[in-house]
Design a protein around this motif. Structure first.
Motif, PDB file in Angstrom:
ATOM      1  N   ARG A 162       6.156   1.169  15.535  1.00 17.83           N
ATOM      2  CA  ARG A 162       5.852   0.344  16.694  1.00 17.83           C
ATOM      3  C   ARG A 162       6.809   0.798  17.786  1.00 17.83           C
ATOM      4  O   ARG A 162       8.021   0.832  17.596  1.00 17.83           O
ATOM      5  N   PRO A 181      -6.689   0.172   8.440  1.00 21.10           N
ATOM      6  CA  PRO A 181      -6.717  -0.144   9.872  1.00 21.10           C
ATOM      7  C   PRO A 181      -8.098  -0.033  10.508  1.00 21.10           C
ATOM      8  O   PRO A 181      -8.479  -0.874  11.324  1.00 21.10           O
ATOM      9  N   ARG A 184       4.486   4.218   9.692  1.00 16.46           N
ATOM     10  CA  ARG A 184       4.158   3.173  10.668  1.00 16.46           C
ATOM     11  C   ARG A 184       5.271   3.107  11.699  1.00 16.46           C
ATOM     12  O   ARG A 184       6.447   3.076  11.343  1.00 16.46           O
ATOM     13  N   LEU A 233       0.087   4.843  13.318  1.00 24.16           N
ATOM     14  CA  LEU A 233      -0.077   4.769  11.868  1.00 24.16           C
ATOM     15  C   LEU A 233      -0.517   6.105  11.300  1.00 24.16           C
ATOM     16  O   LEU A 233      -1.290   6.839  11.921  1.00 24.16           O
ATOM     17  N   SER A 234      -0.030   6.397  10.111  1.00 21.77           N
ATOM     18  CA  SER A 234      -0.514   7.530   9.327  1.00 21.77           C
ATOM     19  C   SER A 234      -1.040   6.959   8.021  1.00 21.77           C
ATOM     20  O   SER A 234      -0.327   6.217   7.331  1.00 21.77           O
ATOM     21  N   VAL A 235      -2.299   7.261   7.708  1.00 22.15           N
ATOM     22  CA  VAL A 235      -2.967   6.643   6.559  1.00 22.15           C
ATOM     23  C   VAL A 235      -3.598   7.729   5.698  1.00 22.15           C
ATOM     24  O   VAL A 235      -4.110   8.728   6.213  1.00 22.15           O
ATOM     25  N   ILE A 262      -0.656   3.273   3.534  1.00 22.02           N
ATOM     26  CA  ILE A 262      -0.037   3.505   4.829  1.00 22.02           C
ATOM     27  C   ILE A 262       1.161   4.421   4.586  1.00 22.02           C
ATOM     28  O   ILE A 262       2.133   4.030   3.943  1.00 22.02           O
TER      29      ILE A 262
END
Length: 249
Positions: A114, A172, A112, A136-138, A109
């Motif tokens: 929120r 995710p 992140r 999210l950036s994965v 990850i």
């Protein structure tokens, strides 16, 4: 000229059955072996890869389970004819895809957040501006090399448990597929040149070509997630095979 199967290099250190499967899969996916093409016999593969019949059988069984070859008793194995463009349109689990190829998989990850959906995020996800979401950036890896970069938005009004999920055990996409059944999905496939940030995630030069898959899923009309996947353009392709409607040539 017969297609030359590619052997894995010593530093890749993958199981022999996975090496054989990758080599055969490469010949099929590249088009070098068209539908109906006869795959080398088990004895031929045993000689070429210097391995046991059990190892060859394991590789061929994996290809058969994936629908890439058809095994006929006493006749051998043949390249299967794709039924439709389902391989393009179905929702793929990147983790399963990489592991099925015989390569080691891992992910990280990268970022992140929120928060409340911006106007642009709300339009992408299909919610109202200000709605709660998880961004999210994965980065996904296959065999130790960057495989795909992922940008994902999750609708926390529909998936509130995602807010407290660490995603330590599963990425995710896999986590969502295992928990939230979707009833509708939309794909958009395009080509693009990578921006600086995404190029860095894929260890590529800014401006390099990428295959981009944008996907949205809903459950009963309620948005679940919106994800954009970036794949190195020189390492990925999507293949669909179809016939013209009846009565047309």
């Amino acid at each position: 000229m017969p297609h030359r199967l590619q052997r894995a290099t010593a530093e890749e250190n993958i199981p022999r059955y996975a090496e054989i499967r990758r080599a055969l899969e490469g010949a099929i996916m590249s088009g070098a072996w068209p539908p109906g093409h006869r795959v080398p016999s088990e004895h031929e593969l045993m000689a070429q890869f210097d391995c046991s019949r059990m190892t060859v059988n394991k590789a061929l069984s994996g290809l058969a389970e994936a629908g890439l070859v058809i095994r006929k008793r006493r006749s051998g194995s043949f390249v299967a004819t794709p039924a439709s463009e389902q391989t393009v349109l179905e929702i793929h689990d990147i983790q399963k895809e990489v592991l099925a190829s015989g390569r080691e998989y891992r992910f990280e990850i990268v970022a992140r957040r929120r928060g409340k959906a911006t106007a642009a995020e709300a339009e992408l996800l299909g919610v109202k501006a200000g709605a709660p979401l998880l961004a999210l950036s994965v980065r996904h890896f296959a065999g130790g090399k960057p495989f795909a970069a992922e940008r994902r938005l999750i609708n926390l009004a529909r998936v509130p448990e995602a807010e407290g999920e660490s995603f330590a055990q599963a990425p995710p996409g896999s986590w969502l597929l295992a928990r939230i059944p979707w009833t509708e999905a939309e794909h958009q496939i395009s080509a693009a040149n990578l921006d600086d940030d995404t190029a860095g995630l894929l260890s590529m030069a800014p401006g390099a070509a990428a295959l981009v898959v944008e996907r949205r899923t809903w459950q009963g009309g309620v948005p679940i997630t919106c994800v954009t996947l970036f794949y190195p353009g020189d390492r990925h392709r999507l293949i669909g095979r179809f016939a013209p409607p009846a009565g047309r040539s």
